[in-house]
Design a protein around this motif. Structure first.
Motif, PDB file in Angstrom:
ATOM      1  N   CYS A  38      41.352  50.279  39.838  1.00 12.74           N
ATOM      2  CA  CYS A  38      40.865  49.408  38.760  1.00 12.74           C
ATOM      3  C   CYS A  38      39.453  49.803  38.353  1.00 12.74           C
ATOM      4  O   CYS A  38      38.615  50.125  39.209  1.00 12.74           O
ATOM      5  CB  CYS A  38      40.888  47.960  39.241  1.00 12.74           C
ATOM      6  SG  CYS A  38      40.552  46.722  37.976  1.00 12.74           S
ATOM      7  N   HIS A  42      36.622  45.689  34.678  1.00 12.82           N
ATOM      8  CA  HIS A  42      37.833  44.859  34.716  1.00 12.82           C
ATOM      9  C   HIS A  42      37.963  44.170  36.071  1.00 12.82           C
ATOM     10  O   HIS A  42      38.380  42.994  36.152  1.00 12.82           O
ATOM     11  CB  HIS A  42      39.065  45.721  34.456  1.00 12.82           C
ATOM     12  CG  HIS A  42      40.348  44.954  34.423  1.00 12.82           C
ATOM     13  ND1 HIS A  42      40.584  43.917  33.540  1.00 12.82           N
ATOM     14  CD2 HIS A  42      41.476  45.058  35.191  1.00 12.82           C
ATOM     15  CE1 HIS A  42      41.787  43.412  33.760  1.00 12.82           C
ATOM     16  NE2 HIS A  42      42.357  44.089  34.761  1.00 12.82           N
ATOM     17  N   GLU A  45      35.748  41.152  36.171  1.00 11.99           N
ATOM     18  CA  GLU A  45      36.322  40.051  35.392  1.00 11.99           C
ATOM     19  C   GLU A  45      37.405  39.332  36.201  1.00 11.99           C
ATOM     20  O   GLU A  45      37.455  38.101  36.221  1.00 11.99           O
ATOM     21  CB  GLU A  45      36.915  40.579  34.085  1.00 11.99           C
ATOM     22  CG  GLU A  45      35.886  41.074  33.089  1.00 11.99           C
ATOM     23  CD  GLU A  45      36.536  41.676  31.854  1.00 11.99           C
ATOM     24  OE1 GLU A  45      37.803  41.639  31.778  1.00 11.99           O
ATOM     25  OE2 GLU A  45      35.811  42.179  30.987  1.00 11.99           O
ATOM     26  N   ARG A  46      38.253  40.115  36.854  1.00 16.11           N
ATOM     27  CA  ARG A  46      39.338  39.524  37.649  1.00 16.11           C
ATOM     28  C   ARG A  46      38.784  38.746  38.847  1.00 16.11           C
ATOM     29  O   ARG A  46      39.297  37.684  39.207  1.00 16.11           O
ATOM     30  CB  ARG A  46      40.290  40.626  38.125  1.00 16.11           C
ATOM     31  CG  ARG A  46      41.034  41.358  37.003  1.00 16.11           C
ATOM     32  CD  ARG A  46      42.130  40.495  36.393  1.00 16.11           C
ATOM     33  NE  ARG A  46      43.220  40.281  37.339  1.00 16.11           N
ATOM     34  CZ  ARG A  46      44.261  41.119  37.483  1.00 16.11           C
ATOM     35  NH1 ARG A  46      44.342  42.221  36.734  1.00 16.11           N
ATOM     36  NH2 ARG A  46      45.230  40.847  38.337  1.00 16.11           N
ATOM     37  N   GLU A  49      37.343  35.443  37.655  1.00 19.83           N
ATOM     38  CA  GLU A  49      38.441  34.502  37.388  1.00 19.83           C
ATOM     39  C   GLU A  49      38.961  33.900  38.687  1.00 19.83           C
ATOM     40  O   GLU A  49      39.234  32.689  38.759  1.00 19.83           O
ATOM     41  CB  GLU A  49      39.576  35.230  36.662  1.00 19.83           C
ATOM     42  CG  GLU A  49      39.242  35.638  35.233  1.00 19.83           C
ATOM     43  CD  GLU A  49      40.315  36.532  34.618  1.00 19.83           C
ATOM     44  OE1 GLU A  49      41.326  36.811  35.326  1.00 19.83           O
ATOM     45  OE2 GLU A  49      40.144  36.971  33.471  1.00 19.83           O
ATOM     46  N   THR A  72      41.930  39.180  44.756  1.00 15.34           N
ATOM     47  CA  THR A  72      41.823  40.077  43.609  1.00 15.34           C
ATOM     48  C   THR A  72      42.323  41.473  43.959  1.00 15.34           C
ATOM     49  O   THR A  72      43.005  42.127  43.154  1.00 15.34           O
ATOM     50  CB  THR A  72      40.363  40.140  43.126  1.00 15.34           C
ATOM     51  OG1 THR A  72      39.910  38.823  42.789  1.00 15.34           O
ATOM     52  CG2 THR A  72      40.235  41.044  41.907  1.00 15.34           C
ATOM     53  N   ASP A  75      46.000  41.475  43.853  1.00 15.63           N
ATOM     54  CA  ASP A  75      46.512  41.377  42.478  1.00 15.63           C
ATOM     55  C   ASP A  75      46.409  42.695  41.727  1.00 15.63           C
ATOM     56  O   ASP A  75      47.375  43.132  41.093  1.00 15.63           O
ATOM     57  CB  ASP A  75      45.745  40.288  41.722  1.00 15.63           C
ATOM     58  CG  ASP A  75      46.121  38.884  42.176  1.00 15.63           C
ATOM     59  OD1 ASP A  75      47.155  38.742  42.844  1.00 15.63           O
ATOM     60  OD2 ASP A  75      45.366  37.940  41.864  1.00 15.63           O
ATOM     61  N   VAL A  76      45.243  43.336  41.769  1.00 16.15           N
ATOM     62  CA  VAL A  76      45.032  44.537  40.941  1.00 16.15           C
ATOM     63  C   VAL A  76      45.746  45.761  41.496  1.00 16.15           C
ATOM     64  O   VAL A  76      45.917  46.755  40.781  1.00 16.15           O
ATOM     65  CB  VAL A  76      43.530  44.841  40.755  1.00 16.15           C
ATOM     66  CG1 VAL A  76      42.815  43.663  40.096  1.00 16.15           C
ATOM     67  CG2 VAL A  76      42.864  45.231  42.066  1.00 16.15           C
TER      68      VAL A  76
END
Length: 245
Positions: A38, A42, A45-46, A49, A72, A75-76
């Protein structure tokens, strides 16, 4: 109704001692560990969040930050994050929890000056054990008349604390680097809110200043706080002295 200033509250992290810079250092390491999965912008940002989403579950502090990084990372990477990365993130969290306290300039002097003629409180949010450790290592603990480690800082938080430890929020002041947590809700409660900016501020702690509020003050560093407190104390005493009996 305004009264004489009797009680002064201090935020802890990034008001009295450095804190956010350790989060930024760990976040940079997080980006390095996931560079193959990633882009850094970005990823940030994730992560933000996730932190915002998890505040209600984990609260503020290092532990919630580490759990949000792990979430995170899962997720990424579509759940392909190596176990070694998870291990490094957990170690980074332990390192943050053991980092020595580094007082900000003029912190000790500002608290000591205020303590001469006012009740002084430490009002901070975050993990209980971590905040207690920081206070113990700071060398400032004995100066405070009360310590409140809270889950969040809102108008009702300050109303309750300043009623318990002082003469109510209208005769209280809150000093801190967070416009959202330290200044705005204290002004809303009827007290003085003193903003002391720090070079690094978490995105979730930003808010518009209450520029039109008469009890809002902005100082560049804690070096200016003693003079401000003295001026406000003299002004309120003079006003009370002119009041009819």
């Amino acid at each position: 109704m305004a009264g004489k200033l009797t009680t002064i509250g201090f935020d802890a992290d990034d008001t009295l001692w450095h804190n956010e810079r350790f989060f930024r250092m760990t976040q940079d390491r997080f980006a390095e560990l996931l560079v193959d999965f990633c882009e850094q912008d970005h990823l940030e940002e994730r992560l933000l969040e996730a932190e915002k989403r998890n505040l209600g579950h984990y609260g503020f502090g290092v532990k919630g930050f580490v759990l949000s990084m792990i979430e995170t990372a899962i997720d990424v990477t579509d759940a392909r994050v190596p176990a070694s990365v998870i291990s490094e993130l957990m170690q980074a969290g332990r390192d943050m929890l053991n980092h020595p306290i580094d007082l900000l300039p003029h912190a000790a002097e500002a608290v000591a000056h205020c303590a001469e003629h006012h009740r002084v409180l430490l009002i901070t949010k975050g993990d209980l054990l971590d905040q207690e450790r920081k206070l113990a290592q700071s060398g400032l603990g004995e100066m405070f008349d009360g310590v409140e480690i809270v889950s969040d800082k809102r108008q009702s938080t300050y109303e309750s604390i300043f009623e318990r430890h002082g003469d109510g929020p209208h005769q209280g002041m809150m000093v801190g680097n967070s416009m959202k947590s330290d200044v705005v809700p204290m002004v809303q409660a009827g007290g003085w809110g003193v903003y002391v900016p720090h070079g690094l501020t978490w995105a979730l702690e930003q808010a518009d200043p209450p520029q039109q509020a008469s009890k809002y003050h902005h100082i560049d560093t804690l070096h200016a706080l003693p003079d401000l407190v003295d001026q406000l104390s003299e002004r309120s005493s003079a006003a009370l002295g002119r009041a009819p009996i």
